[in-house]
Design a protein around this motif. Structure first.
Motif, PDB file in Angstrom:
ATOM      1  N   HIS A 155      -5.951   6.545 -14.805  1.00  0.00           N
ATOM      2  CA  HIS A 155      -4.889   6.613 -13.795  1.00  0.00           C
ATOM      3  C   HIS A 155      -5.467   6.539 -12.385  1.00  0.00           C
ATOM      4  O   HIS A 155      -4.884   5.916 -11.493  1.00  0.00           O
ATOM      5  CB  HIS A 155      -4.077   7.899 -13.970  1.00  0.00           C
ATOM      6  CG  HIS A 155      -3.137   7.849 -15.129  1.00  0.00           C
ATOM      7  ND1 HIS A 155      -2.722   8.970 -15.814  1.00  0.00           N
ATOM      8  CD2 HIS A 155      -2.532   6.802 -15.745  1.00  0.00           C
ATOM      9  CE1 HIS A 155      -1.894   8.629 -16.779  1.00  0.00           C
ATOM     10  NE2 HIS A 155      -1.756   7.310 -16.752  1.00  0.00           N
ATOM     11  N   ILE A 156      -6.615   7.174 -12.152  1.00  0.00           N
ATOM     12  CA  ILE A 156      -7.244   7.115 -10.825  1.00  0.00           C
ATOM     13  C   ILE A 156      -7.698   5.698 -10.524  1.00  0.00           C
ATOM     14  O   ILE A 156      -7.427   5.149  -9.448  1.00  0.00           O
ATOM     15  CB  ILE A 156      -8.443   8.089 -10.753  1.00  0.00           C
ATOM     16  CG1 ILE A 156      -7.993   9.530 -10.935  1.00  0.00           C
ATOM     17  CG2 ILE A 156      -9.159   7.928  -9.403  1.00  0.00           C
ATOM     18  CD1 ILE A 156      -9.139  10.522 -11.036  1.00  0.00           C
ATOM     19  N   LEU A 157      -8.364   5.049 -11.470  1.00  0.00           N
ATOM     20  CA  LEU A 157      -8.887   3.709 -11.250  1.00  0.00           C
ATOM     21  C   LEU A 157      -7.771   2.697 -11.035  1.00  0.00           C
ATOM     22  O   LEU A 157      -7.871   1.817 -10.168  1.00  0.00           O
ATOM     23  CB  LEU A 157      -9.756   3.289 -12.440  1.00  0.00           C
ATOM     24  CG  LEU A 157     -11.041   4.092 -12.643  1.00  0.00           C
ATOM     25  CD1 LEU A 157     -11.760   3.637 -13.903  1.00  0.00           C
ATOM     26  CD2 LEU A 157     -11.961   3.959 -11.432  1.00  0.00           C
ATOM     27  N   SER A 158      -6.695   2.809 -11.797  1.00  0.00           N
ATOM     28  CA  SER A 158      -5.583   1.865 -11.623  1.00  0.00           C
ATOM     29  C   SER A 158      -4.880   2.071 -10.286  1.00  0.00           C
ATOM     30  O   SER A 158      -4.385   1.125  -9.682  1.00  0.00           O
ATOM     31  CB  SER A 158      -4.579   2.009 -12.775  1.00  0.00           C
ATOM     32  OG  SER A 158      -4.009   3.320 -12.804  1.00  0.00           O
ATOM     33  N   SER A 159      -4.885   3.307  -9.792  1.00  0.00           N
ATOM     34  CA  SER A 159      -4.287   3.574  -8.473  1.00  0.00           C
ATOM     35  C   SER A 159      -5.126   2.981  -7.354  1.00  0.00           C
ATOM     36  O   SER A 159      -4.589   2.478  -6.359  1.00  0.00           O
ATOM     37  CB  SER A 159      -4.130   5.085  -8.263  1.00  0.00           C
ATOM     38  OG  SER A 159      -3.280   5.657  -9.224  1.00  0.00           O
ATOM     39  N   LEU A 160      -6.442   3.024  -7.476  1.00  0.00           N
ATOM     40  CA  LEU A 160      -7.315   2.441  -6.462  1.00  0.00           C
ATOM     41  C   LEU A 160      -7.043   0.949  -6.296  1.00  0.00           C
ATOM     42  O   LEU A 160      -7.054   0.419  -5.181  1.00  0.00           O
ATOM     43  CB  LEU A 160      -8.781   2.667  -6.834  1.00  0.00           C
ATOM     44  CG  LEU A 160      -9.321   4.097  -6.686  1.00  0.00           C
ATOM     45  CD1 LEU A 160     -10.736   4.188  -7.265  1.00  0.00           C
ATOM     46  CD2 LEU A 160      -9.320   4.537  -5.229  1.00  0.00           C
ATOM     47  N   VAL A 161      -6.783   0.263  -7.399  1.00  0.00           N
ATOM     48  CA  VAL A 161      -6.555  -1.184  -7.355  1.00  0.00           C
ATOM     49  C   VAL A 161      -5.282  -1.526  -6.584  1.00  0.00           C
ATOM     50  O   VAL A 161      -5.198  -2.576  -5.944  1.00  0.00           O
ATOM     51  CB  VAL A 161      -6.483  -1.753  -8.790  1.00  0.00           C
ATOM     52  CG1 VAL A 161      -6.106  -3.228  -8.774  1.00  0.00           C
ATOM     53  CG2 VAL A 161      -7.822  -1.572  -9.491  1.00  0.00           C
ATOM     54  N   THR A 162      -4.307  -0.644  -6.590  1.00  0.00           N
ATOM     55  CA  THR A 162      -3.023  -0.926  -5.924  1.00  0.00           C
ATOM     56  C   THR A 162      -2.964  -0.418  -4.485  1.00  0.00           C
ATOM     57  O   THR A 162      -1.910  -0.471  -3.858  1.00  0.00           O
ATOM     58  CB  THR A 162      -1.861  -0.299  -6.717  1.00  0.00           C
ATOM     59  OG1 THR A 162      -2.007   1.137  -6.731  1.00  0.00           O
ATOM     60  CG2 THR A 162      -1.841  -0.823  -8.151  1.00  0.00           C
ATOM     61  N   PHE A 163      -4.086   0.066  -3.966  1.00  0.00           N
ATOM     62  CA  PHE A 163      -4.094   0.602  -2.597  1.00  0.00           C
ATOM     63  C   PHE A 163      -3.695  -0.482  -1.594  1.00  0.00           C
ATOM     64  O   PHE A 163      -4.296  -1.555  -1.557  1.00  0.00           O
ATOM     65  CB  PHE A 163      -5.480   1.135  -2.275  1.00  0.00           C
ATOM     66  CG  PHE A 163      -5.625   1.727  -0.901  1.00  0.00           C
ATOM     67  CD1 PHE A 163      -4.838   2.807  -0.510  1.00  0.00           C
ATOM     68  CD2 PHE A 163      -6.528   1.197   0.008  1.00  0.00           C
ATOM     69  CE1 PHE A 163      -4.970   3.363   0.746  1.00  0.00           C
ATOM     70  CE2 PHE A 163      -6.664   1.738   1.272  1.00  0.00           C
ATOM     71  CZ  PHE A 163      -5.883   2.826   1.648  1.00  0.00           C
ATOM     72  N   PRO A 164      -2.682  -0.228  -0.745  1.00  0.00           N
ATOM     73  CA  PRO A 164      -2.186  -1.269   0.166  1.00  0.00           C
ATOM     74  C   PRO A 164      -2.996  -1.430   1.441  1.00  0.00           C
ATOM     75  O   PRO A 164      -2.748  -2.346   2.225  1.00  0.00           O
ATOM     76  CB  PRO A 164      -0.762  -0.782   0.487  1.00  0.00           C
ATOM     77  CG  PRO A 164      -0.862   0.715   0.393  1.00  0.00           C
ATOM     78  CD  PRO A 164      -1.847   0.978  -0.721  1.00  0.00           C
ATOM     79  N   GLY A 165      -3.961  -0.571   1.678  1.00  0.00           N
ATOM     80  CA  GLY A 165      -4.758  -0.660   2.896  1.00  0.00           C
ATOM     81  C   GLY A 165      -4.305   0.334   3.953  1.00  0.00           C
ATOM     82  O   GLY A 165      -3.355   1.092   3.767  1.00  0.00           O
ATOM     83  N   VAL A 166      -5.006   0.297   5.093  1.00  0.00           N
ATOM     84  CA  VAL A 166      -4.760   1.230   6.195  1.00  0.00           C
ATOM     85  C   VAL A 166      -4.579   0.427   7.484  1.00  0.00           C
ATOM     86  O   VAL A 166      -5.355  -0.503   7.732  1.00  0.00           O
ATOM     87  CB  VAL A 166      -5.951   2.201   6.376  1.00  0.00           C
ATOM     88  CG1 VAL A 166      -5.656   3.234   7.452  1.00  0.00           C
ATOM     89  CG2 VAL A 166      -6.290   2.882   5.064  1.00  0.00           C
ATOM     90  N   PRO A 167      -3.602   0.756   8.309  1.00  0.00           N
ATOM     91  CA  PRO A 167      -3.440   0.032   9.573  1.00  0.00           C
ATOM     92  C   PRO A 167      -4.713   0.067  10.413  1.00  0.00           C
ATOM     93  O   PRO A 167      -5.266   1.137  10.680  1.00  0.00           O
ATOM     94  CB  PRO A 167      -2.304   0.795  10.262  1.00  0.00           C
ATOM     95  CG  PRO A 167      -1.536   1.428   9.150  1.00  0.00           C
ATOM     96  CD  PRO A 167      -2.563   1.780   8.113  1.00  0.00           C
ATOM     97  N   GLY A 168      -5.216  -1.113  10.783  1.00  0.00           N
ATOM     98  CA  GLY A 168      -6.370  -1.198  11.662  1.00  0.00           C
ATOM     99  C   GLY A 168      -7.700  -0.986  10.990  1.00  0.00           C
ATOM    100  O   GLY A 168      -8.735  -0.885  11.665  1.00  0.00           O
ATOM    101  N   ARG A 169      -7.722  -0.940   9.653  1.00  0.00           N
ATOM    102  CA  ARG A 169      -8.981  -0.761   8.929  1.00  0.00           C
ATOM    103  C   ARG A 169      -9.200  -1.974   8.032  1.00  0.00           C
ATOM    104  O   ARG A 169      -8.601  -2.108   6.981  1.00  0.00           O
ATOM    105  CB  ARG A 169      -8.980   0.525   8.099  1.00  0.00           C
ATOM    106  CG  ARG A 169      -8.752   1.815   8.896  1.00  0.00           C
ATOM    107  CD  ARG A 169      -9.711   1.931  10.074  1.00  0.00           C
ATOM    108  NE  ARG A 169      -9.688   3.239  10.689  1.00  0.00           N
ATOM    109  CZ  ARG A 169      -8.861   3.608  11.666  1.00  0.00           C
ATOM    110  NH1 ARG A 169      -7.972   2.750  12.139  1.00  0.00           N
ATOM    111  NH2 ARG A 169      -8.935   4.820  12.191  1.00  0.00           N
TER     112      ARG A 169
END
Length: 478
Positions: free
Chosen positions: A313-327
């Protein structure tokens, strides 16, 4: 709340044991916010001294004053303390009934990576049903509501107020060295403290790297009895921090390429890491380019693994991370060039951004960046040296001028470029024109890396009608 109850633990002096009955409606350390029945805490800042506004606070209806000066003859109770910032932490916690007591508290510190790691961790936890408040550089978030912020780490008063309002299970804080040195976390204790890395920054404030490190390390003295430190030991300062924490008999969970690390990095690829814990070896995939972002992902994994969540569950969540404004935000120019906007404002952070562009096969890398008028001047030479070594062209331009004149900053850029740069570099003071020119000289497989501002808006007006790097890119690519 009764004043006597609120301040009884602050001072030992007998004169404060029988204060006149006084009800405190609210607390503030800003005289502009004082209203009838408020307690005003006078704090000495870098530019202003709250003690100068005590009479204004009384005129506005303050019920009592806390300060560090010897004052007599005031018309309302005055409580003298050794340190107003520490006092503010104690009374804020008491006034709001220790609002962090039932929350899982996570503090993340380091020079680079705090914001991305905090957003990553929040995304992973919330993807798995754990609600999170977040306090950081870009914004504060409680109960799903976004609130503007002016500091990476809020004032201790604001922090207690927001925690009181929060219904979230977990609180994630980006912890700055300024926040620690100014007691903005006074009275807070943490279940988990994370250390990402340490490099040259803020030495105009701290003086030396050793003092900078000691300030960062002070977060780890705020761990709860069963708290745990999660430390990147691939950073030499992380190795030193591990020894400090273990000396205090605190629990440590290490991340790094050493075979002795609890979370051992076995192999590094463009967008994934092969890592191993005490049970088995597995792969972490991540969609943000750059080795630094892979480390951010592993730090977030390490923290999330302390919760009752499955690895899958942790690994699959990392893949869907949408990013951070300005990073490391990626845009495509109409000629198919790649444009990156990143907040990087240290030599090490710039190096990571430029290496990521090169690692992903850029034909040419064009770097646009500048320097803040009131920032650490000692790091500027290294920033230019990194740009000259790892980009094909670099353009020095304006960042926030603050109190520095345009003429003086242009002269500074010229002198720095002459001393530390090479023939690859030139100066275009107008930031929007610098970005425009960078795009004009790109080819389809080139990368333009724009660093320094990230999510922030411009403080100066430029020739293009835009207010941020992202708006400038969108304006030029439409």
């Amino acid at each position: 709340m009764d004043l006597q109850y609120l301040v009884e633990s602050l001072v030992d002096d007998a004169q404060y044991r029988n204060l006149p009955p006084t009800q405190i409606k609210r607390i503030t350390d800003n005289s502009l916010n004082v209203e009838q029945g408020f307690l005003f805490v006078a704090i000495r800042g870098e530019k202003t001294d709250g003690h100068s506004f005590i009479n204004d606070a009384i005129h506005k209806g303050a019920a009592a004053i806390i300060g560090e000066d010897d004052l007599t003859g005031l018309s309302i109770p005055y409580i003298k303390v050794k340190n107003s910032r520490i006092a503010l932490g104690a009374i804020s916690k008491k006034f709001y009934d220790n609002p962090a007591k039932d929350k899982i508290m996570i503090g993340i510190t380091g020079t680079n990576g705090k914001t991305t790691t905090s957003y990553l961790l929040k995304h992973v936890l919330e993807s798995n049903g754990v609600s999170c408040s977040l306090f950081g550089t870009i914004k504060n978030i409680i109960n799903g509501e976004e609130i503007d912020t002016c500091n990476t780490t809020p004032s201790v008063l604001k922090l207690n107020e927001l925690l009181y309002k929060s219904n979230d299970q977990v609180v994630i804080l980006e912890v700055s060295s300024h926040g620690l040195s100014q007691h903005r976390l006074e009275g807070m204790t943490f279940d988990y403290c994370l250390f990402t890395n340490l490099s040259h920054d803020h030495l105009n404030y701290h003086g030396t790297m050793e003092r900078y490190f000691e300030t960062k390390a002070s977060l780890f003295y705020k761990m709860k009895e069963n708290g745990k430190a999660i430390i990147n030991v691939d950073d030499p300062w992380g190795v030193k921090l591990e020894k400090v924490v273990r000396k205090n008999n605190e629990e440590v969970y290490t991340v790094g390429q050493s075979s002795q690390a609890d979370l051992h990095i076995e192999d590094i690829k463009h967008s994934s890491l092969q890592i191993a814990d005490e049970y088995s070896s597995f792969q972490v995939d991540f969609n943000m380019p750059g080795l630094h972002n892979l480390y951010n992902a592993v730090m977030a994994y390490a923290a999330a693994s302390q919760f009752d969540l499955t690895r899958e569950h942790i690994l699959s969540s990392l893949v869907t991370f949408p990013g951070v404004p300005g990073r490391f935000n990626i845009y495509k120019h109409h000629n198919d060039a790649t444009v990156v906007i990143d907040y990087a404002h240290t030599a090490s952070a710039i190096l990571h951004c430029l290496k990521a562009a090169n690692d992903y096969g850029a034909d040419k890398v064009i770097h646009v960046f500048g320097f803040r008028g009131d920032a650490d001047t000692d790091k500027r030479g290294d920033m230019i040296r990194i740009a000259s070594e790892h980009s094909d062209y670099y353009i020095l331009t304006f960042d926030d001028l603050n109190e520095v004149s345009e003429k003086d900053m242009i002269e500074t850029l010229e002198n720095l470029n002459q001393t530390y740069g090479n023939q690859k570099g030139f100066i275009i003071p107008d930031r929007t024109e610098a970005i425009k020119y960078a795009l004009e000289i790109t080819g389809s497989r080139d990368w333009v890396v724009i660093t320094g501002k990230g999510h922030e808006t411009y403080k100066q007006s430029y020739s293009l009608p835009t207010s941020s790097d992202s708006e400038t890119i969108e304006y030029l690519t439409n």
